[in-house]
Scaffold this motif. Structure first.
Motif, PDB file in Angstrom:
ATOM      1  N   GLU A 106      41.536  41.089  32.734  1.00 46.50           N
ATOM      2  CA  GLU A 106      42.706  40.643  31.971  1.00 46.50           C
ATOM      3  C   GLU A 106      44.013  41.201  32.507  1.00 46.50           C
ATOM      4  O   GLU A 106      45.085  40.764  32.101  1.00 46.50           O
ATOM      5  N   ASP A 107      43.958  42.163  33.421  1.00 48.36           N
ATOM      6  CA  ASP A 107      45.189  42.762  33.946  1.00 48.36           C
ATOM      7  C   ASP A 107      45.849  41.815  34.948  1.00 48.36           C
ATOM      8  O   ASP A 107      45.192  41.024  35.619  1.00 48.36           O
ATOM      9  N   GLN A 108      47.154  41.902  35.029  1.00 39.57           N
ATOM     10  CA  GLN A 108      47.943  40.983  35.859  1.00 39.57           C
ATOM     11  C   GLN A 108      47.574  41.048  37.339  1.00 39.57           C
ATOM     12  O   GLN A 108      47.520  40.021  38.011  1.00 39.57           O
ATOM     13  N   GLU A 109      47.303  42.234  37.860  1.00 39.58           N
ATOM     14  CA  GLU A 109      46.972  42.367  39.274  1.00 39.58           C
ATOM     15  C   GLU A 109      45.670  41.638  39.611  1.00 39.58           C
ATOM     16  O   GLU A 109      45.587  40.929  40.609  1.00 39.58           O
ATOM     17  N   SER A 110      44.660  41.792  38.777  1.00 40.69           N
ATOM     18  CA  SER A 110      43.377  41.102  39.003  1.00 40.69           C
ATOM     19  C   SER A 110      43.549  39.594  38.886  1.00 40.69           C
ATOM     20  O   SER A 110      43.036  38.833  39.713  1.00 40.69           O
TER      21      SER A 110
END
Length: 93
Positions: free
Chosen positions: A9-13
């Motif tokens: 759910e993190d932006q980088e992933s």
């Protein structure tokens, strides 16, 4: 399989998965393959898309991406992006 289900759910992933989707190159011919991962992308509007994503826990590979339900046509993911995905999928907690 290293896990049954994994959620990113993190932006980088998310940016990495989007990069893989946007830069994958279509392969010629009809595929005959075995799927490693079923990947579901859930959009903000509630819709979703499913893909088979083949990334193994090995170096120097080109990943495979197949947009479902069309399992006869696939897309290759660059070695650089495949390596980033491998690390994210297999090495993250």
């Amino acid at each position: 399989m290293p896990f049954t289900e994994k959620v990113f759910e993190d932006q980088e992933s998310i940016r990495l998965f989007v990069e893989a989707l946007n830069h994958a190159a279509q392969m010629e011919g009809v595929l005959d393959y075995g799927a490693i991962f079923l990947m579901t992308l859930e959009m903000k509007d509630g819709s979703s898309k499913q893909y088979h994503l083949n990334i193994e826990d090995t170096d120097s590979q080109r990943g495979l991406l197949v947009h479902l339900p069309d399992t006869e046509h696939g897309y290759t993911i660059s070695e650089k992006t495949s390596e980033k995905l491998r690390k994210l999928i297999y090495e993250s907690e």
